[in-house]
Design a protein around this motif. Structure first.
Motif, mmCIF file in Angstrom:
data_model
loop_
_atom_site.group_PDB
_atom_site.id
_atom_site.type_symbol
_atom_site.label_atom_id
_atom_site.label_comp_id
_atom_site.label_asym_id
_atom_site.label_seq_id
_atom_site.Cartn_x
_atom_site.Cartn_y
_atom_site.Cartn_z
ATOM 1 N N GLU A 98 0.817 -1.220 0.000
ATOM 2 C CA GLU A 98 0.000 0.000 0.000
ATOM 3 C C GLU A 98 0.851 1.270 0.000
ATOM 4 N N PHE A 158 2.114 1.753 -3.483
ATOM 5 C CA PHE A 158 0.972 2.074 -4.343
ATOM 6 C C PHE A 158 0.599 3.554 -4.210
ATOM 7 N N GLN A 159 0.556 4.051 -2.979
ATOM 8 C CA GLN A 159 0.216 5.459 -2.748
ATOM 9 C C GLN A 159 1.243 6.395 -3.362
ATOM 10 N N GLU A 214 0.651 6.351 -7.124
ATOM 11 C CA GLU A 214 -0.601 7.060 -7.378
ATOM 12 C C GLU A 214 -0.404 8.578 -7.300
ATOM 13 N N LYS A 215 0.366 9.010 -6.332
ATOM 14 C CA LYS A 215 0.659 10.439 -6.171
ATOM 15 C C LYS A 215 1.440 10.969 -7.373
ATOM 16 N N LEU A 249 1.473 9.707 -10.434
ATOM 17 C CA LEU A 249 0.596 9.685 -11.612
ATOM 18 C C LEU A 249 -0.408 10.831 -11.586
ATOM 19 N N LYS A 250 -0.831 11.200 -10.401
ATOM 20 C CA LYS A 250 -1.779 12.310 -10.285
ATOM 21 C C LYS A 250 -1.164 13.585 -10.855
#
Length: 94
Positions: free
Chosen positions: A62, A65-66, A69-70, A72-73
């Protein structure tokens, strides 16, 4: 050999073949839970490892993953989202 254990039939079959071919002492089963992982998949993976006599480790992904994700944002910040697609429990487009 390192085998990812998801608690599903595919990873179970790979783990059985690996333990049979290489010897249980030469196989490491790794569960990598994240936000969509069920408790059942973790207990199934652990039970499989015990039944096969292979080593079992849990490495939560996790935090990684975070981080992705950050990142990619930031990359997709200027893209307009047209609609949200439904996804299955595995995160695949339905």
């Amino acid at each position: 050999m390192i085998v990812g254990l998801s608690g599903g039939i595919d990873s179970a079959l790979v783990a059985v073949i690996a333990a049979d071919a290489l010897g249980a002492e030469n196989v490491l089963g790794v569960a990598m839970p994240a936000r969509h992982s069920s408790r059942g998949s973790l207990t199934d993976a652990e039970l499989l490892a015990k039944n096969l006599g292979i080593r079992h480790e849990v490495l939560p992904i996790e935090p990684a993953f975070q981080t992705v994700e950050k990142q990619l944002k930031k990359v997709f910040a200027n893209f307009k989202r047209t609609r949200r697609r439904k996804t299955s429990s595995l995160g695949c487009a339905a």
